[in-house]
Write an enzyme that holds these catalytic residues in place. Structure first.
Site, PDB file in Angstrom:
ATOM      1  N   PHE A  69      46.833 103.226  52.755  1.00  0.00           N
ATOM      2  CA  PHE A  69      46.248 104.397  53.414  1.00  0.00           C
ATOM      3  C   PHE A  69      46.208 105.569  52.432  1.00  0.00           C
ATOM      4  O   PHE A  69      47.238 105.928  51.844  1.00  0.00           O
ATOM      5  CB  PHE A  69      47.050 104.767  54.655  1.00  0.00           C
ATOM      6  CG  PHE A  69      46.352 105.786  55.514  1.00  0.00           C
ATOM      7  CD1 PHE A  69      45.086 105.523  56.028  1.00  0.00           C
ATOM      8  CD2 PHE A  69      46.934 107.002  55.793  1.00  0.00           C
ATOM      9  CE1 PHE A  69      44.428 106.454  56.809  1.00  0.00           C
ATOM     10  CE2 PHE A  69      46.282 107.939  56.579  1.00  0.00           C
ATOM     11  CZ  PHE A  69      45.032 107.668  57.088  1.00  0.00           C
TER      12      PHE A  69
ATOM     13  N   ASP B 240      55.560 102.673  56.355  1.00  0.00           N
ATOM     14  CA  ASP B 240      54.720 103.499  57.222  1.00  0.00           C
ATOM     15  C   ASP B 240      54.327 102.636  58.422  1.00  0.00           C
ATOM     16  O   ASP B 240      53.583 101.656  58.288  1.00  0.00           O
ATOM     17  CB  ASP B 240      53.480 103.978  56.466  1.00  0.00           C
ATOM     18  CG  ASP B 240      52.623 104.945  57.274  1.00  0.00           C
ATOM     19  OD1 ASP B 240      52.772 104.977  58.513  1.00  0.00           O
ATOM     20  OD2 ASP B 240      51.791 105.649  56.674  1.00  0.00           O
TER      21      ASP B 240
ATOM     22  N   TYR C 221      50.657 109.588  67.594  1.00  0.00           N
ATOM     23  CA  TYR C 221      49.412 109.756  68.344  1.00  0.00           C
ATOM     24  C   TYR C 221      48.543 108.509  68.424  1.00  0.00           C
ATOM     25  O   TYR C 221      47.500 108.538  69.064  1.00  0.00           O
ATOM     26  CB  TYR C 221      48.587 110.920  67.772  1.00  0.00           C
ATOM     27  CG  TYR C 221      48.340 110.890  66.286  1.00  0.00           C
ATOM     28  CD1 TYR C 221      47.331 110.119  65.732  1.00  0.00           C
ATOM     29  CD2 TYR C 221      49.117 111.671  65.441  1.00  0.00           C
ATOM     30  CE1 TYR C 221      47.110 110.117  64.374  1.00  0.00           C
ATOM     31  CE2 TYR C 221      48.906 111.681  64.076  1.00  0.00           C
ATOM     32  CZ  TYR C 221      47.900 110.890  63.544  1.00  0.00           C
ATOM     33  OH  TYR C 221      47.674 110.884  62.193  1.00  0.00           O
ATOM     34  N   LYS C 222      48.950 107.412  67.818  1.00  0.00           N
ATOM     35  CA  LYS C 222      48.150 106.191  67.911  1.00  0.00           C
ATOM     36  C   LYS C 222      48.626 105.370  69.110  1.00  0.00           C
ATOM     37  O   LYS C 222      48.427 105.771  70.250  1.00  0.00           O
ATOM     38  CB  LYS C 222      48.208 105.429  66.596  1.00  0.00           C
ATOM     39  CG  LYS C 222      47.519 106.151  65.428  1.00  0.00           C
ATOM     40  CD  LYS C 222      47.533 105.319  64.172  1.00  0.00           C
ATOM     41  CE  LYS C 222      46.717 105.944  63.059  1.00  0.00           C
ATOM     42  NZ  LYS C 222      47.268 107.201  62.538  1.00  0.00           N
TER      43      LYS C 222
ATOM     44  N   ARG D   5      36.253  99.324  63.152  1.00  0.00           N
ATOM     45  CA  ARG D   5      37.587  98.974  63.634  1.00  0.00           C
ATOM     46  C   ARG D   5      37.629  98.999  65.162  1.00  0.00           C
ATOM     47  O   ARG D   5      37.072  99.903  65.802  1.00  0.00           O
ATOM     48  CB  ARG D   5      38.636  99.938  63.092  1.00  0.00           C
ATOM     49  CG  ARG D   5      38.743  99.991  61.583  1.00  0.00           C
ATOM     50  CD  ARG D   5      39.993 100.724  61.144  1.00  0.00           C
ATOM     51  NE  ARG D   5      40.123 102.023  61.789  1.00  0.00           N
ATOM     52  CZ  ARG D   5      41.190 102.816  61.681  1.00  0.00           C
ATOM     53  NH1 ARG D   5      42.221 102.430  60.953  1.00  0.00           N
ATOM     54  NH2 ARG D   5      41.228 103.992  62.274  1.00  0.00           N
TER      55      ARG D   5
END
Length: 410
Positions: A126, A197, A222-223, A369
């Site tokens: 990422f 992560d 928040y995911k 995605r």
């Protein structure tokens, strides 16, 4: 035999997790497959935030730090997250952003590992994680090396000069999942520390930090954890490292006595020394309430359903959408909670799909995605989403000019 919608409806009728969908405020008629970027809104969060604003901030004002125990929110929320990521009690706090926490933990690891100065990570990880490492190595100056290698070379690249291995547990683009236990063991064998992560795995996979021997971890709220846009992140420090861990951001909330207002910094006991500034009460309250949807559920059950939804999606795409290429591992246990497809016109295809009521997202240059949160995504949602995607491709709706207009956020 083709997979029918009735087959998917039958799977929903047998799904023990199906009742969890009612805990979320989902727009009627919309298929939401983007929980890997922003989780859906749990019903209870709106009520909790309204109560904190009106009754606590509005009525009790500053007294709420004590009267409503605002001050312990990072610790209390962290304790709930610990249960989701298989962490020991007292090893997780909710604080800051993922990027800030990465900086704290990577810097602390390099300090612990002196004179080793090599940080190892994966090519294509990422971007913000790599940016943080680039900034850290520049800040710390000569002698610190950021070593970036291809995924299949990570094990051999773990040599005895490596101080820290930093990886995303699940790759943000491909959804490929690293074997955490295997890489932790390999790192430990050469004297390196590990920092994971968990942003694309916490809340959807059965993460086991303690069992797998992780040293440090971070993740966002928040995911799949559904804490809301920009929700606070979390950090994990294994108990065996807590008394030697030193954060480079030695703010007052990480002090042993924040309200002693002493002249010199003294770190708080345990993982609390990972805190820095004043806790963001409103967003922490939202995250705290969102975590309630996990109560009584098994993370192994959530992982099983997420991967089953992904398997179904792959099978349906191959049945109905021959123009799409699979960009994720086919094998379920090598994959996280989302599935990625590749298409040369991926951006307008995704925009046309969103216009058709199916929300996923796009990552340049060609990746679409689709996230499968097992708490609210149904098997029939997967069938309907692929049916709409197939129609867009068959009729070439993505060619409409409006779908080619670039947005700031993709």
């Amino acid at each position: 035999m083709p997979i029918t919608r009735q087959i998917c409806a039958d799977l929903d009728s047998q799904d023990a997790l199906a009742p969890a969908r009612a805990l979320f405020d989902l727009p009627e008629g919309l298929i939401y497959l983007d929980g890997n970027s922003l989780g859906a809104l749990p019903n209870a969060v709106s009520r909790r935030v309204a109560a904190v604003v009106r009754e606590q901030w509005g009525r009790d004002l500053i007294r709420s730090w004590n009267a409503h125990n605002w001050i312990s929110l990072p610790e209390r929320v962290g304790a709930r997250i610990a249960g989701i990521v298989g962490a020991e009690p007292g090893s997780v706090v909710a604080a800051d952003s993922t990027s800030v926490n990465l900086f704290k933990l990577a810097a602390a690891a390099l300090r612990l590992q002196a004179p080793r100065r090599v940080v190892l990570t994966e090519q294509g990880d990422f971007p913000t994680d790599v940016y943080i490492l680039q900034g850290l190595t520049e800040f710390m100056g000569a002698g610190v090396e950021l070593r970036v290698v291809e995924r299949d070379r990570l094990a051999e690249a773990l040599t005895d000069d490596v101080a820290l291995l930093l990886l995303s547990h699940v790759h943000y683009k491909t959804a490929a999942a690293h074997p955490m236990a295997l890489l932790c063991a390999r790192a430990r064998a050469v004297g390196a520390l590990t920092l994971w992560d968990l942003s694309h795995s916490a809340g959807v996979l059965d993460v086991r930090l303690e069992r797998d021997g992780a040293d440090f971890a971070v993740g966002c709220g928040y995911k799949y954890i559904n804490g809301g846009p920009g929700a606070p992140a979390f950090l994990y420090v294994a108990p065996r490292l807590q008394e030697v861990f030193r954060s480079p951001l030695s703010g007052w909330m990480g002090h042993a006595r924040p309200f002693g207002f002493e002249g010199d910094y003294q770190p708080a006991p345990g993982v609390l020394r990972g805190l820095c500034g004043t806790p963001p009460v409103l967003s922490l309250a939202a995250l705290d309430e969102a975590l309630g949807v996990f109560e009584g559920l098994s993370m192994s059950d959530l992982e099983r359903k997420a991967r089953a939804l992904g398997d179904l999606f792959i099978a349906l795409v191959e049945q109905c959408c021959p123009d799409m290429a699979l960009a994720s591992p086919r094998q379920a246990d090598a994959r996280g909670g989302h599935v990625s497809l590749a298409h040369a016109e991926g951006y307008p295809v995704m925009q046309a799909l969103i216009a058709a009521g199916v929300i996923g997202d796009f990552r340049a240059p060609e990746t679409l995605r689709f996230g499968f949160s097992p708490l609210y995504v149904r098997y029939v949602d997967v069938w309907d989403a692929v049916a709409r995607l197939a129609a867009i491709l068959r009729r070439e709706r993505w060619r409409e000019p409006r779908f080619h207009i670039p947005a700031v956020v993709t």
